[in-house]
Scaffold this motif. Sequence first.
Motif, mmCIF file in Angstrom:
data_model
loop_
_atom_site.group_PDB
_atom_site.id
_atom_site.type_symbol
_atom_site.label_atom_id
_atom_site.label_comp_id
_atom_site.label_asym_id
_atom_site.label_seq_id
_atom_site.Cartn_x
_atom_site.Cartn_y
_atom_site.Cartn_z
ATOM 1 N N VAL A 165 80.267 67.203 44.129
ATOM 2 C CA VAL A 165 81.457 67.309 43.594
ATOM 3 C C VAL A 165 81.396 67.447 41.948
ATOM 4 O O VAL A 165 80.552 67.019 41.258
ATOM 5 N N PHE A 166 82.282 68.456 41.552
ATOM 6 C CA PHE A 166 82.102 68.822 40.092
ATOM 7 C C PHE A 166 83.128 68.054 39.319
ATOM 8 O O PHE A 166 84.421 68.054 39.867
ATOM 9 N N LEU A 167 83.008 67.259 38.448
ATOM 10 C CA LEU A 167 83.979 66.524 37.529
ATOM 11 C C LEU A 167 83.576 66.798 36.020
ATOM 12 O O LEU A 167 82.659 66.310 35.588
ATOM 13 N N ASN A 168 84.366 67.505 35.626
ATOM 14 C CA ASN A 168 84.079 67.997 34.120
ATOM 15 C C ASN A 168 84.543 67.488 32.988
ATOM 16 O O ASN A 168 85.446 66.474 33.233
ATOM 17 N N ALA A 169 84.114 67.399 31.830
ATOM 18 C CA ALA A 169 84.377 66.635 30.762
ATOM 19 C C ALA A 169 86.225 66.758 30.721
ATOM 20 O O ALA A 169 86.806 67.812 30.462
ATOM 21 N N GLY A 170 86.695 65.566 30.579
ATOM 22 C CA GLY A 170 87.989 65.350 30.589
ATOM 23 C C GLY A 170 88.631 64.979 31.702
ATOM 24 O O GLY A 170 89.881 64.240 31.984
ATOM 25 N N ASP A 171 88.154 65.306 32.935
ATOM 26 C CA ASP A 171 88.572 64.961 34.013
ATOM 27 C C ASP A 171 87.921 63.487 34.771
ATOM 28 O O ASP A 171 86.894 63.033 33.951
ATOM 29 N N LYS A 172 88.483 62.776 35.629
ATOM 30 C CA LYS A 172 88.391 61.611 35.998
ATOM 31 C C LYS A 172 88.563 61.313 37.292
ATOM 32 O O LYS A 172 89.577 61.945 37.878
ATOM 33 N N PHE A 173 87.784 60.329 37.986
ATOM 34 C CA PHE A 173 88.034 60.072 39.648
ATOM 35 C C PHE A 173 89.621 59.148 39.348
ATOM 36 O O PHE A 173 89.780 58.414 38.206
ATOM 37 N N HIS A 174 90.390 59.212 40.050
ATOM 38 C CA HIS A 174 91.785 58.553 40.147
ATOM 39 C C HIS A 174 91.532 57.077 40.226
ATOM 40 O O HIS A 174 92.399 56.402 39.628
ATOM 41 N N SER A 175 90.567 56.812 40.928
ATOM 42 C CA SER A 175 90.509 55.211 41.039
ATOM 43 C C SER A 175 89.054 54.871 40.965
ATOM 44 O O SER A 175 88.252 55.607 41.336
ATOM 45 N N THR A 176 88.696 53.427 41.177
ATOM 46 C CA THR A 176 87.431 53.175 41.065
ATOM 47 C C THR A 176 86.800 53.241 42.453
ATOM 48 O O THR A 176 85.515 52.925 42.787
ATOM 49 N N GLN A 177 88.000 53.420 43.365
ATOM 50 C CA GLN A 177 87.534 53.608 45.059
ATOM 51 C C GLN A 177 87.498 55.046 45.546
ATOM 52 O O GLN A 177 87.119 55.374 46.567
ATOM 53 N N SER A 178 87.583 55.983 44.313
ATOM 54 C CA SER A 178 87.334 57.494 44.844
ATOM 55 C C SER A 178 86.119 57.786 45.513
ATOM 56 O O SER A 178 86.150 58.434 46.476
ATOM 57 N N LEU A 179 85.092 57.324 45.151
ATOM 58 C CA LEU A 179 83.883 57.726 45.800
ATOM 59 C C LEU A 179 83.611 57.108 47.178
ATOM 60 O O LEU A 179 83.069 57.519 48.014
ATOM 61 N N SER A 180 84.257 55.778 47.280
ATOM 62 C CA SER A 180 84.182 55.277 48.307
ATOM 63 C C SER A 180 85.159 56.030 49.558
ATOM 64 O O SER A 180 84.593 55.780 50.768
ATOM 65 N N GLN A 181 86.177 56.462 49.099
ATOM 66 C CA GLN A 181 87.121 57.113 49.898
ATOM 67 C C GLN A 181 86.325 58.375 50.575
ATOM 68 O O GLN A 181 86.588 58.930 51.548
ATOM 69 N N ILE A 182 85.702 59.082 49.589
ATOM 70 C CA ILE A 182 84.867 60.292 49.996
ATOM 71 C C ILE A 182 83.771 59.866 50.866
ATOM 72 O O ILE A 182 83.546 60.417 52.061
ATOM 73 N N ALA A 183 83.009 58.999 50.596
ATOM 74 C CA ALA A 183 81.918 58.473 51.581
ATOM 75 C C ALA A 183 82.174 58.078 52.915
ATOM 76 O O ALA A 183 82.011 58.136 53.900
ATOM 77 N N ALA A 184 83.590 57.273 52.973
ATOM 78 C CA ALA A 184 84.224 56.763 54.111
ATOM 79 C C ALA A 184 84.676 58.068 55.031
ATOM 80 O O ALA A 184 84.325 58.064 56.384
ATOM 81 N N ALA A 185 85.232 58.966 54.347
ATOM 82 C CA ALA A 185 85.482 60.284 55.218
ATOM 83 C C ALA A 185 84.386 60.921 55.839
ATOM 84 O O ALA A 185 84.286 61.577 56.821
#
Length: 255
Positions: free
Chosen positions: A88-108
Amino acid sequence: MNSEPLITIVTITYNAAGTVARTLESVASQDFTDYEHVIVDGASTDATLRLVESAPGKERRRVLSEPDNGLYDAMNKGIGLAKGKYLVFLNAGDKFHSTQSLSQIAAAINKNAEPGIVYGQTNLVDNNGNYISPRHLTAPENLRYGDFARGMLVCHQAFVVLRRLAPLYSMTYRFSADYEWCIRCLMHSRRNVYTGTVLVDYLSEGITTANRRKSLIERFRIMSFYYGFWPTLFRHLGFAFRFINFKRKYDNAHI
């Protein structure tokens, strides 16, 4: 850090001292830890590298800083450095929407027997990280290769790809290689899974940017190549109306 983590996050930076801190904080605050964070820096001359060095999450972070031949060359370096199963590409200035974003990806990923692509929605934020609006294109619940004939329905930063399927970015395009890359990823993915959530807060540079016209010309060429010239031409009549409507809403929101 796992030597072969589930997810590699790639962040491209160049003189990004004003924006990179919130990206680093967003990654370090995730409640899912089976990831690595690869920073590919274009030999910044400001405080970017000092901020990267001092930010939380160093144990999962690797940094390469050297001159490059532009954004997509740097992204290709990130692919080459990645060890994770997914990118996943997350460039400078971008951020994950919540602290659970990676967990949501991993669950999927874990519930769907190695999907080729996992994706979600995107919000736009300003230079201070404040919410502006949802992205003007909405990611569909069922994503197929042909859907990108209507434009980049999924933001690049909310588009997570199985690394063994991920090609290098084409250096033919200066402004829209991410769109072309996503199309090629879709061509090779047998299963695309929607998280049903907003995954990313994307730094918006505004509706009009210095390279917007060149980017649109490149996208037209890419669409014509993959989806046919005449169908692309007819679709662009609809795109014009869609853009005018979105710009009006955007301008009204900032009066």
